[in-house]
Write an enzyme that holds these catalytic residues in place. Structure first.
Site, PDB file in Angstrom:
ATOM      1  N   GLU A 308      31.618 -13.056   1.066  1.00  0.00           N
ATOM      2  CA  GLU A 308      30.689 -11.918   1.088  1.00  0.00           C
ATOM      3  C   GLU A 308      29.656 -11.817   0.679  1.00  0.00           C
ATOM      4  O   GLU A 308      28.523 -11.223   1.355  1.00  0.00           O
ATOM      5  CB  GLU A 308      31.517 -10.744   0.229  1.00  0.00           C
ATOM      6  CG  GLU A 308      31.082  -9.396   0.404  1.00  0.00           C
ATOM      7  CD  GLU A 308      31.884  -8.449  -0.273  1.00  0.00           C
ATOM      8  OE1 GLU A 308      32.673  -7.627   0.353  1.00  0.00           O
ATOM      9  OE2 GLU A 308      31.981  -8.270  -1.598  1.00  0.00           O
ATOM     10  N   HIS A 337      51.969 -30.787   1.621  1.00  0.00           N
ATOM     11  CA  HIS A 337      53.236 -30.717   2.660  1.00  0.00           C
ATOM     12  C   HIS A 337      52.860 -29.624   3.429  1.00  0.00           C
ATOM     13  O   HIS A 337      53.520 -29.018   4.364  1.00  0.00           O
ATOM     14  CB  HIS A 337      54.466 -30.289   1.873  1.00  0.00           C
ATOM     15  CG  HIS A 337      54.990 -31.343   0.859  1.00  0.00           C
ATOM     16  ND1 HIS A 337      55.661 -32.223   1.180  1.00  0.00           N
ATOM     17  CD2 HIS A 337      54.398 -31.363  -0.311  1.00  0.00           C
ATOM     18  CE1 HIS A 337      55.749 -33.071   0.109  1.00  0.00           C
ATOM     19  NE2 HIS A 337      55.003 -32.743  -0.985  1.00  0.00           N
ATOM     20  N   LYS A 443      33.710   0.073   6.958  1.00  0.00           N
ATOM     21  CA  LYS A 443      34.191   1.241   6.777  1.00  0.00           C
ATOM     22  C   LYS A 443      33.670   2.375   7.550  1.00  0.00           C
ATOM     23  O   LYS A 443      34.681   3.438   7.753  1.00  0.00           O
ATOM     24  CB  LYS A 443      33.613   1.473   5.393  1.00  0.00           C
ATOM     25  CG  LYS A 443      34.099   0.435   4.091  1.00  0.00           C
ATOM     26  CD  LYS A 443      33.449   0.795   2.637  1.00  0.00           C
ATOM     27  CE  LYS A 443      33.863  -0.094   1.760  1.00  0.00           C
ATOM     28  NZ  LYS A 443      33.212   0.020   0.306  1.00  0.00           N
TER      29      LYS A 443
END
Length: 518
Positions: A308, A337, A443
């Site tokens: 950000e 793994h 937003k």
């Protein structure tokens, strides 16, 4: 140059904070420090100005003062210093009272308001006062909370965190919980504390409804750097974490990272390694691999802090640059793994940051030997060293940060180290680390989707007709794909009364409202 000589040249130890930095496997250019000396000097100067109270978030004309949170003497005014000191004391006092009245907590927040506290608690908590997180606008997430699912709300404290009180995800979570409390015949206000800015919508609500407590936030604290404000300190205090050690660790690291000599400043060294790895344009991802279960959320926390802050379309001159560093990670040796196979043998588009913890356990009990003279911790260390060597053999770059143990001081120092490194790197690549226009764009787009949903529901309700997504979008002069997605979501849920009539071609399904809604 031999491996040992390369190591000794690039091993930087900071015993005052119990941390060391190994850059010997980054293969950075010999002239890196001299080539970027002028840029580093500018970064040091800008950091001095930032800490002195310069406007850093130009979009909102705000100071950026997270460094003051762990050393209020740095604050640019006596008023701000007093606010910080009083806030810390208020957190300590309220946490004592809350722990005597409640047995658990639910924190309602999003982004930095949740990621920071989650990391602190997972790394350091004694789990005697469990805290759950409602950090999304997902109804299923509310139902999965232990306190809700097991009917433990009577003994549960709720912490609602929002600077403005208008963050929709947080507002939705707060409303969802308030309804659950009401259904349990409990007064939500008697269980709830707000952490918010003065005169915000949330503060007005908390005062009007007489919530338990209101703790302060300030407009000069960004969400991703709010961990040393009441946002992180209250959950930490409730969880039994030593706040003074946490803040002391950050202060000590701040002192180190103010040194204007590159090789004595661990944050500048990190920033320069990021620059070298990605050629100053973010060409390589940052893979964070802590070899310690308690640090599993560190990479998630860093994702927001780094991405950000640095992920910007434009530089400070307004030119399109599309900067950023992608961050991902899990923990060792689990990743051996999982995706270490690709890290060693696949596309070389990353550099690794290993976090090595020397102390195997916080417990004083004798370690279990899984083989004669060998413990599980020995194996964990062996897997780290082996993985690092395997990556080096295939020309894969890595940094190692070594700490003595996972303690409140260590965590405070690590957070402060990365906060400063992000700030330095932003200056080196000429972007503003302290605003987030892309988040605001998302937003606004989400608000448009909700507005279209209201139009869709109104048209279906008023007309009583069946529509395909294409027909309805045409009538409303809306985007057809978004209309289709909204209709599919509404039809999958009951609250809107929307039903779906399937067709052979799924995109030709028709939608209507089964009952007229007033």
């Amino acid at each position: 140059m031999s491996s040992w000589k390369q190591f000794t040249k690039n091993y930087f130890s900071y015993p005052e904070i119990g941390l060391a930095l190994d850059l010997s496997r980054m293969n950075y250019p010999e002239n890196l420090f001299s080539a970027l000396e002028t840029s580093c000097a500018a970064a040091f100067s800008e950091m001095v100005a930032l800490e002195a109270g310069a406007i850093a978030n130009a979009d909102e004309q705000r100071m950026v003062g997270h460094y003051w949170l762990r050393n209020s003497d740095l604050a640019p005014s006596k008023e701000i210093k007093l606010q910080i000191d009083q806030a810390i004391q208020a957190v300590i006092e309220f946490a004592k009272i809350a722990r005597s009245q409640f047995k658990r907590a639910i924190l309602v927040g999003i982004g930095g308001s949740a990621l920071g506290p989650q990391f602190l608690i997972d790394a350091l908590s004694d789990q005697l006062f469990p805290i759950e997180f409602l950090d999304n606008t997902d109804p299923d997430g509310v139902d999965r909370l232990t306190a809700v699912r097991l009917g433990l709300l009577k003994e549960t404290l709720v912490i609602v965190i929002s600077k403005s009180g208008s963050t929709l995800e947080t507002r939705n979570g707060q409303i969802e919980l308030a309804v659950r409390f009401s259904r349990s015949k409990l007064n939500f206000a008697d269980h709830t504390v707000a952490i918010t800015c003065a005169a915000s919508k949330l503060e007005h609500q908390a005062k009007a409804e007489k919530w338990l407590k209101i703790l302060p936030l300030w407009d000069w604290v960004g969400g991703r750097t709010s961990i040393f404000s009441p946002v992180g300190l209250l959950p930490a205090a409730l969880s039994g974490i030593n706040l003074q050690e946490l803040l002391a660790g950050a202060r000590l690291m701040d002192q180190l990272t103010r040194i204007k000599e590159i090789k004595k400043n661990p944050a500048m060294l990190l920033a320069l390694m990021w620059h070298a790895a990605g050629s100053g344009v973010g060409l390589k991802d940052m893979v964070v691999l802590p070899y310690k279960d308690r640090l599993i959320l560190f990479s998630r926390y860093l994702q927001q802090l780094v991405m950000e802050s640095l992920g910007k379309e434009k530089n400070r001159a307004g030119a399109i640059v599309n900067q950023g560093i992608a961050v991902y990670g899990n923990k060792g040796s689990t990743d051996q793994h999982a995706y270490v196979q690709q890290l060693r043998d696949g596309i070389n588009n990353f550099f690794v940051t290993f976090i090595e913890v020397l102390s195997d356990s916080a417990q004083t009990n004798p370690q279990v030997e899984v083989e004669p003279g060998i413990t599980s911790g020995d194996y964990l260390s062996g897997f780290y060293l082996g993985t690092r060597q395997a990556l080096t053999e295939n020309g894969r770059a890595s940094i190692t940060i070594t700490v003595e143990s996972v303690s409140a001081q260590t965590i405070g120092a690590l957070i402060a180290l990365y906060e400063r490194a992000v700030g330095f790197y932003a200056t080196l690549v000429n972007v503003n680390a302290y605003h987030q226009p892309g988040v605001e764009a998302g937003k606004k787009a989400a608000a448009g989707v909700i507005a279209l949903q209201r139009e869709i529901q109104q048209e279906l309700n008023n007309s009583g007709q069946l529509y395909t997504a294409e027909e309805l979008a045409s009538k409303l002069k809306a985007d057809t794909e978004i209309t289709f997605k909204i209709l599919e979501h509404l039809a999958a849920n009951q609250h809107a009364g929307v039903t779906k009539r399937n067709a052979q071609d799924p995109l030709q399904a028709k939608y209507s409202i089964s009952r007229k809604r007033s």
